[in-house]
Design a protein around this motif. Sequence first.
Motif, mmCIF file in Angstrom:
data_model
loop_
_atom_site.group_PDB
_atom_site.id
_atom_site.type_symbol
_atom_site.label_atom_id
_atom_site.label_comp_id
_atom_site.label_asym_id
_atom_site.label_seq_id
_atom_site.Cartn_x
_atom_site.Cartn_y
_atom_site.Cartn_z
ATOM 1 N N ALA A 11 0.834 -1.209 0.000
ATOM 2 C CA ALA A 11 0.000 0.000 0.000
ATOM 3 C C ALA A 11 0.864 1.251 0.000
ATOM 4 O O ALA A 11 0.573 2.231 -0.691
ATOM 5 N N ILE A 12 1.956 1.233 0.770
ATOM 6 C CA ILE A 12 2.843 2.388 0.826
ATOM 7 C C ILE A 12 3.525 2.597 -0.520
ATOM 8 O O ILE A 12 3.663 3.715 -1.006
ATOM 9 N N LEU A 13 3.953 1.491 -1.163
ATOM 10 C CA LEU A 13 4.579 1.595 -2.475
ATOM 11 C C LEU A 13 3.617 2.172 -3.500
ATOM 12 O O LEU A 13 3.969 3.059 -4.285
ATOM 13 N N VAL A 14 2.379 1.664 -3.483
ATOM 14 C CA VAL A 14 1.369 2.188 -4.412
ATOM 15 C C VAL A 14 1.144 3.674 -4.153
ATOM 16 O O VAL A 14 1.030 4.474 -5.074
ATOM 17 N N ALA A 15 1.090 4.046 -2.859
ATOM 18 C CA ALA A 15 0.897 5.459 -2.517
ATOM 19 C C ALA A 15 2.027 6.305 -3.077
ATOM 20 O O ALA A 15 1.809 7.384 -3.626
ATOM 21 N N LEU A 16 3.248 5.814 -2.978
ATOM 22 C CA LEU A 16 4.398 6.555 -3.484
ATOM 23 C C LEU A 16 4.310 6.731 -4.994
ATOM 24 O O LEU A 16 4.498 7.817 -5.530
ATOM 25 N N LEU A 17 4.003 5.640 -5.693
ATOM 26 C CA LEU A 17 3.929 5.709 -7.150
ATOM 27 C C LEU A 17 2.792 6.602 -7.605
ATOM 28 O O LEU A 17 2.937 7.446 -8.489
ATOM 29 N N TYR A 18 1.626 6.438 -6.974
ATOM 30 C CA TYR A 18 0.448 7.193 -7.424
ATOM 31 C C TYR A 18 0.596 8.677 -7.136
ATOM 32 O O TYR A 18 0.185 9.525 -7.912
ATOM 33 N N ASN A 358 -9.683 5.568 9.317
ATOM 34 C CA ASN A 358 -10.227 5.280 7.980
ATOM 35 C C ASN A 358 -10.905 6.503 7.374
ATOM 36 O O ASN A 358 -11.547 6.404 6.328
ATOM 37 N N PHE A 359 -10.742 7.663 8.024
ATOM 38 C CA PHE A 359 -11.431 8.882 7.599
ATOM 39 C C PHE A 359 -10.583 10.079 7.982
ATOM 40 O O PHE A 359 -9.892 10.064 9.011
ATOM 41 N N ILE A 360 -10.645 11.128 7.164
ATOM 42 C CA ILE A 360 -9.961 12.371 7.515
ATOM 43 C C ILE A 360 -10.746 13.555 6.975
ATOM 44 O O ILE A 360 -11.312 13.503 5.883
ATOM 45 N N ARG A 361 -10.839 14.571 7.796
ATOM 46 C CA ARG A 361 -11.371 15.864 7.333
ATOM 47 C C ARG A 361 -10.179 16.763 7.057
ATOM 48 O O ARG A 361 -9.327 16.974 7.935
ATOM 49 N N LEU A 362 -10.112 17.287 5.858
ATOM 50 C CA LEU A 362 -9.031 18.170 5.463
ATOM 51 C C LEU A 362 -9.471 19.598 5.763
ATOM 52 O O LEU A 362 -10.261 20.185 5.047
ATOM 53 N N GLY A 363 -8.975 20.098 6.881
ATOM 54 C CA GLY A 363 -9.441 21.392 7.349
ATOM 55 C C GLY A 363 -8.381 22.463 7.160
ATOM 56 O O GLY A 363 -7.213 22.231 7.372
ATOM 57 N N HIS A 364 -8.818 23.654 6.785
ATOM 58 C CA HIS A 364 -10.178 24.011 6.370
ATOM 59 C C HIS A 364 -10.122 24.537 4.943
ATOM 60 O O HIS A 364 -10.638 25.614 4.648
ATOM 61 N N ILE A 370 -1.159 15.608 -3.498
ATOM 62 C CA ILE A 370 -0.410 14.488 -2.929
ATOM 63 C C ILE A 370 -1.207 13.860 -1.790
ATOM 64 O O ILE A 370 -1.262 12.637 -1.653
ATOM 65 N N VAL A 371 -1.840 14.681 -0.966
ATOM 66 C CA VAL A 371 -2.654 14.178 0.147
ATOM 67 C C VAL A 371 -3.811 13.333 -0.376
ATOM 68 O O VAL A 371 -4.070 12.229 0.125
ATOM 69 N N LEU A 372 -4.510 13.833 -1.390
ATOM 70 C CA LEU A 372 -5.663 13.099 -1.925
ATOM 71 C C LEU A 372 -5.230 11.795 -2.566
ATOM 72 O O LEU A 372 -5.901 10.754 -2.420
ATOM 73 N N ASN A 373 -4.124 11.802 -3.299
ATOM 74 C CA ASN A 373 -3.625 10.574 -3.895
ATOM 75 C C ASN A 373 -3.301 9.526 -2.836
ATOM 76 O O ASN A 373 -3.588 8.339 -2.997
ATOM 77 N N LEU A 374 -2.704 9.969 -1.736
ATOM 78 C CA LEU A 374 -2.379 9.040 -0.655
ATOM 79 C C LEU A 374 -3.629 8.520 0.035
ATOM 80 O O LEU A 374 -3.685 7.351 0.433
ATOM 81 N N CYS A 375 -4.641 9.362 0.195
ATOM 82 C CA CYS A 375 -5.905 8.891 0.770
ATOM 83 C C CYS A 375 -6.517 7.801 -0.098
ATOM 84 O O CYS A 375 -7.042 6.801 0.408
ATOM 85 N N ASP A 376 -6.460 7.979 -1.418
ATOM 86 C CA ASP A 376 -6.961 6.951 -2.330
ATOM 87 C C ASP A 376 -6.218 5.636 -2.154
ATOM 88 O O ASP A 376 -6.825 4.566 -2.051
ATOM 89 N N SER A 377 -4.894 5.696 -2.153
ATOM 90 C CA SER A 377 -4.110 4.473 -2.185
ATOM 91 C C SER A 377 -3.950 3.825 -0.815
ATOM 92 O O SER A 377 -3.761 2.605 -0.722
ATOM 93 N N LEU A 378 -4.031 4.603 0.253
ATOM 94 C CA LEU A 378 -3.939 4.037 1.595
ATOM 95 C C LEU A 378 -5.295 3.595 2.140
ATOM 96 O O LEU A 378 -5.361 2.795 3.068
ATOM 97 N N HIS A 416 -11.167 11.408 -7.160
ATOM 98 C CA HIS A 416 -10.648 10.621 -6.041
ATOM 99 C C HIS A 416 -11.760 9.812 -5.373
ATOM 100 O O HIS A 416 -12.706 10.390 -4.813
ATOM 101 N N PRO A 417 -11.652 8.482 -5.384
ATOM 102 C CA PRO A 417 -12.696 7.678 -4.734
ATOM 103 C C PRO A 417 -12.749 7.881 -3.233
ATOM 104 O O PRO A 417 -13.779 7.609 -2.607
ATOM 105 N N ALA A 418 -11.666 8.366 -2.632
ATOM 106 C CA ALA A 418 -11.650 8.576 -1.185
ATOM 107 C C ALA A 418 -12.637 9.657 -0.754
ATOM 108 O O ALA A 418 -13.164 9.615 0.361
ATOM 109 N N VAL A 419 -12.923 10.626 -1.628
ATOM 110 C CA VAL A 419 -13.763 11.763 -1.241
ATOM 111 C C VAL A 419 -15.228 11.346 -1.184
ATOM 112 O O VAL A 419 -15.765 10.790 -2.145
ATOM 113 N N ILE A 420 -15.884 11.631 -0.058
ATOM 114 C CA ILE A 420 -17.320 11.376 0.068
ATOM 115 C C ILE A 420 -18.105 12.625 0.444
ATOM 116 O O ILE A 420 -19.323 12.670 0.267
ATOM 117 N N LEU A 421 -17.411 13.660 0.975
ATOM 118 C CA LEU A 421 -18.095 14.854 1.457
ATOM 119 C C LEU A 421 -17.397 16.108 0.947
ATOM 120 O O LEU A 421 -16.167 16.230 1.051
#
Length: 818
Positions: A11-18, A358-364, A370-378, A416-421
Amino acid sequence: MLTRRIATCYAILVALLYSTRITAQQSVRISQSWEFLQGDLGGIWEAVRPAAEGSPESVPLWKTVTLPHCFNARDAVDPDQNYYEGPGWYRTLLDIHNPYNKGRVQLHFEGAGQKTTVYVYTTKVATHTGGYDEWSADITTAVNDFVQSPAAKRFKGKIPISIRCDNTRDLEMIPSDMSDFNVYGGLYRYVNIVYTPALSFEGFHLQAQSDAAGKEGILTISSAFADAENIGTGTLELRLIDPQHKIIKTIKQPVTAAKDVQQLAVIQLKKPQLWSPDQPQLYTVEATLTSAAGVATWSGQTGFRHFEFVTHGPFLLNGKRLLLQGTHRHEDQAGVAAAMTEDMIRQEMILIKNMGANFIRLGHYQQSRIVLNLCDSLGILVWEEIPWCRGGLGGEVYKAQARRMLTNLITQHRNHPAVILWGLGNENDWPGDFPEFDKQQIHAFMSELNTLAHQLDSTRKTTIRRCDFCKDIVDVYSPSIWAGWYRGRYTEYKTESISEIAKVPHFFHAEWGADSHQGRYAEDPEKFIKQIATGKGADERTGDFALTGGNARASKDGDWSESYAVNLVDWHLKEQETMPQLTGSAYWVFKDFSTPLRPENPVPYVNQKGIVARDLSPKEIYYVFQSYWTKTPMAHILGHAWPIRWGKPGEEKEIRVYSNCTEAELFVNGKSAGIRQRNSQNFPAAGLHWNVALNSGNNTVKVIARNGKQTATDEVNWQYQTTPWTAPVKLILEHTGELVTVKAVDAAGVLCLDAANEIEFSIAGNGRLIDDLGTAGGSRKVQLANGQASIRIAVNEGTVVVAAAGKGLETGMTQIKK
């Protein structure tokens, strides 16, 4: 165990590549060879004019920097001054060689604060307002004009680029300067030079949807096109690659360019591999556009998942209940402020994942790609929002920026599939920026933003936090519940939450927690608790963050110890397991961060609610979260940074172990204190707590936790002080190498283990303090933690004298030679 470790590494490797994927034919970061000037120039000519004849330097003086770079890397937490808000200039010379005949050259900004102007030589090519969304400056024409000008000879084939950033206070700009975070300035995210053919992709969009059971997935692919030379048509090839890197679909078709977004393909999949926090399965889409202008490419990832907020009930992901276990993130770090490198961001996000979130609010505000890509892959679900935060509502310029930033947020991050809100605002019930505070106008504008968000993306939900007169607008609402910190006691958390869940169709609890001064512990952290009223609500009200005035509350009257924060977190996590209707919560905040509103905190100008400190070193509560949220066996004895405990001879002291194992055995000085069974509802520490008498002097404490055949161990060494002390009267300094420690002692020289005085370090001689880091060990002004504080110094050749002073205390000094 081995399988889980392999999966984590993958997962970490995928996060790095993505996280390093690009969305253009050729994109290159330009991080080196920049110069910076803090302050303004008389005009752009001062950035590019030649040095005066016979003068070795141009005036004013510039310094060499590397991007990302923030104006406020240090001064945001300088205890003696306000942080800099104003203009700053960057300049560089670029080698620009576009491989595409008649192609475009762009400077792509991943974020720059807060108002930015771009020049090629003396030609202004672009301006942008907003410190957090991505944007590009097309410099093609200006570069072509410059290379043909007489001035080009002086630069020997290179292109002079100058950029003015400005974070000057401005009421007609979001975020408000009343916000509880610094509004930073600078090129604090990466800048890229991008080459594209004349005909290329623009605004590529992937929309992946699945039914709850995962029987069928639909992927809709859309894009607009940039056509600088009216090429008009080309051949499009699309490839869909599954999570195992197998090509499962290829489409080849002619395409006619248009500026408006057009649908390129709709792909149906039977039983797609679903994205989830445990298995963040990502599909890759590769697109190639071949035309007379050349070949343009695009590559990105998406995932199939289905989610639902049940009315007055839980959150469902792919048809099953998922308790959202989250935290929040500010883009801020010791020594660099907002200018976090990719490696820093990755380290932080992996710490969040390893905590069990398993969840993060990116405030504000919109955060780095890079953060969003890592949320997707992690596998971390996301609430992301625009910086309409506090202050009220401005005029048309203000509103236009909010609309623009919401549009950019959604169009730039909707793949990004990680985003729900999508968050529309934060604490918009907090007035102050304007003479009038009109709730009806705020409500009307919030409604407008809500409509815009759904028009831009019908697949996600909208949300806000803490603005009750707008809670009828959004899909998901988060009220203010700060039980045990800003109001009430933490034991009221469940009652308050159940009450709030009933008030809105879809509830989420964003923001709860407690400030803690890293390294400060207490044998009785709740001795103040009887002052705190109960039954009066648990919401934070305007002004509660201050350390004076108002009702008694933990934030003002508590000790800010890690011990109290552990109690509060432990209780919240225990209670969350007993509420089947709870969608989830997010602890505020993952990492300590700088704020201009809190100069009187133990570390000045730092919000200290972090699970980790501003330098990413974990506090005790990090392991409390792990004990509730993670599956890999772990065990942690509370008090690793608590070198000296205190009490009477023979007095039993509580020893806690935070572990996710089913049982644990404690050993004190080699003798077993017994085995305890873990039960999450047995507060504190889920039943893994012992009362044991410690020896005066040194004690070794060890735990062996067991989960079937799997074990986890931990060990600490404590000194136990039985000598009582009186009031502190003087400070003494000690040093080990370049680490200087100050201790507060009483008239008899006994260490005062409850001393919390503010002290200030200073240095004389050929050396400097390593300060302005916003950490307990990196601030020259800081409150003592259990009678002690420390700081590192850098010493050159010779002798330095380090001193520590505190009000009413005899100053301490030490001499260091090198």
